[in-house]
Structure formats: C-alpha cells, structure tokens
Enzyme design. Structure first.
Site, PDB file in Angstrom:
ATOM      1  N   GLU A  81       0.822  -1.213   0.000  1.00 24.59           N
ATOM      2  CA  GLU A  81       0.000   0.000   0.000  1.00 24.59           C
ATOM      3  C   GLU A  81       0.858   1.266   0.000  1.00 24.59           C
ATOM      4  OE1 GLU A  81      -3.052  -0.051  -0.566  1.00 24.59           O
ATOM      5  OE2 GLU A  81      -3.622  -2.123  -0.112  1.00 24.59           O
ATOM      6  N   ARG A  91     -18.158  -0.509   4.630  1.00 24.61           N
ATOM      7  CA  ARG A  91     -19.201  -1.161   3.819  1.00 24.61           C
ATOM      8  C   ARG A  91     -19.975  -2.183   4.655  1.00 24.61           C
ATOM      9  NH1 ARG A  91     -19.272  -5.776   1.142  1.00 24.61           N
ATOM     10  NH2 ARG A  91     -17.042  -6.177   1.326  1.00 24.61           N
ATOM     11  N   CYS A 144      -8.418  -1.805   7.845  1.00 24.72           N
ATOM     12  CA  CYS A 144      -6.998  -1.820   7.454  1.00 24.72           C
ATOM     13  C   CYS A 144      -6.482  -0.406   7.197  1.00 24.72           C
ATOM     14  CB  CYS A 144      -6.793  -2.689   6.213  1.00 24.72           C
ATOM     15  SG  CYS A 144      -6.916  -4.447   6.592  1.00 24.72           S
ATOM     16  N   HIS A 168      -1.494  -5.569   1.935  1.00 24.61           N
ATOM     17  CA  HIS A 168      -2.680  -6.420   1.815  1.00 24.61           C
ATOM     18  C   HIS A 168      -2.290  -7.708   1.090  1.00 24.61           C
ATOM     19  CE1 HIS A 168      -5.909  -3.252   2.615  1.00 24.61           C
ATOM     20  NE2 HIS A 168      -6.347  -4.327   3.245  1.00 24.61           N
TER      21      HIS A 168
HETATM   22  N1  PCA Z   1      -8.833  -6.712   6.069  1.00 22.30           N
HETATM   23  C1  PCA Z   1      -9.788  -5.651   6.276  1.00 22.30           C
HETATM   24  C2  PCA Z   1      -9.765  -5.403   7.759  1.00 22.30           C
HETATM   25  C3  PCA Z   1      -9.048  -6.548   8.373  1.00 22.30           C
HETATM   26  C4  PCA Z   1      -8.435  -7.272   7.249  1.00 22.30           C
HETATM   27  O1  PCA Z   1      -7.677  -8.231   7.355  1.00 22.30           O
HETATM   28  C5  PCA Z   1      -9.518  -4.420   5.414  1.00 22.30           C
HETATM   29  O2  PCA Z   1      -8.958  -4.549   4.316  1.00 22.30           O
HETATM   30  O3  PCA Z   1      -9.861  -3.298   5.816  1.00 22.30           O
END
Ligand code: PCA
Length: 216
Positions: A81, A91, A144, A168
């Site tokens: 990111e 959401r 996140c 991610h």
């Molecule tokens: N993914 C979510 C929150 C926790 C996770 O593992 C997100 O992308 O916000």
C-alpha cells in the site's frame, strides 16, 4: 537489539481465518537477520480498538520497523500500500458491530500519509522471486486503512520508527474455495513474500524508481 513489529488481523466478514494472521504468526521467534528481533501480534478487526492495540504495542516495543498486514479478499497479488487516508467509511460492520461512515480517523489530522517502506523496491524484489506483487494506491476505507493511518500518524511524531507501512494479501486457497472464481495464494508463498519484504526494508536505504502507476 532493534525490534520489528508485525501485525495481522482477526478473522472478519464470516471467515474462519485471516491470512494476515496466519502468515504473521509464522514469524514468531524467526530471524530475518542477526541484528533485529521480531515481535508479532494480532489486532482486532474493530475500529478504534485496533489502533488502540497498535499504539500499546508501539509504546511497549519501540520498533524500528513496522509492517501491518491485512486480508484483501479478491486481490490476486501482494499489494504494497502506498497511501493511508484520513477517513472511515465501512461497507460492513466491524467485529463489534460498528459501521462508521465518512468519519475522520484523526479529527485534525492531514488528509493522508504515505508509507515509509521502500514500496517499489519491495515489488521489484518479489517479482524477481516469482511472486505476483504490485503497489496499491488505496488500502480501502475499512479497518486496514484505519490502522494504516493510525500507524503513520504515530510514525509522523516518532522518528525512531524509521519505516512503517501496510501490505494487503490475498485469500488463502482454503478460503477462496468458498468464493466463486476468486484468486488466492498459498501460505508458503505469502510467508516467503513477507520474508523478502522485510529483507528489502532492512537492506534498501532508498526506494527505487519502477513504473507501477495506473490510468483510470
Ligand atoms: N482486512 C480488512 C480489515 C481486516 C483485514 O484483514 C480491510 O482490508 O480493511
């Protein structure tokens, strides 16, 4: 000995596991090099509490490098990111039933912070090792991004925290088989990716130039 803090999340959205925690927990007691020691922790998938937990870990361990990891179901690559934005817009409700909409994370905070990880060098290194990876221009507006923003807000006033950022990762195959036509990545590949990512952060003092931009 300087500390590396790695965090993953608890399962959410009806999943029984979260790949971020499955990968991060594998680094408990692991060495990336002789001069750093790794601490791992699981964060709740809850607005507010997750940042509170992270801040306690940061105060307790005073890490030099922090990488927070989260699940991005549906993405096919390791997503490094680039930017955290100062907004919560959920959401779905979090694990405590909260669903903030269009709320600032830090009332008077800046609109955004950039990751301080060498994001392009990481992507290049992962690709060179045969692992699909890319820079992501948005960590979303759920828990996140919330944690990512909280992390960078803290880093902004703590210069000893040299490098901090968010990654991610895709579903594990055992999750993807419950979602039609959805990509996944094996635990071993994602563990290898996180290992290479940490190595890159420790070895690469300055990021490289690599074209990963997008056109809408
Ligand atoms: N993914 C979510 C929150 C926790 C996770 O593992 C997100 O992308 O916000």
């Amino acid at each position: 000995m300087p500390t590396i803090l790695l965090t993953g999340f608890a399962p959410f959205d009806h999943e029984t596991m979260n790949p971020s925690w499955e990968v991060v927990r594998r680094f408990e007691g692991k060495q990336v090099n002789e001069s750093h020691h790794i601490v791992v922790a699981q964060l709740a998938c809850e607005f507010g509490l997750a940042i509170h937990q992270l801040q306690q870990l940061l105060d307790q361990h005073q890490p030099a490098l922090v990488v927070c990891v989260g699940q991005a179901g549906g993405r096919a690559e390791i997503s490094v990111e680039r930017v955290a934005i100062n907004i919560d817009d959920a959401r779905i409700p979090d694990n405590n039933g909260a669903q903030p909409i269009d709320q600032a994370i830090v009332a008077d905070g800046p609109a955004a912070y950039f990751s301080s990880l060498p994001i392009k060098a990481i992507v290049q290194n992962l690709r060179q090792h045969g692992i699909p990876a890319n820079v992501s221009q948005s960590a979303g507006t759920y828990v996140c991004n919330h944690v990512f923003y909280g992390l960078m807000h803290y880093a902004n006033t703590h210069p000893d925290l040299h490098r901090a950022g968010f990654v991610h990762i895709p579903y594990l195959p055992e999750q993807a088989c419950h979602h039609a036509n959805t990509p996944s990545m094996s635990l071993e590949t994602m563990e290898n990716a996180l290992f290479l990512l940490l190595k890159t952060c420790l070895l690469q003092s300055k990021d490289i130039q690599l074209s990963t931009g997008t056109i809408c």
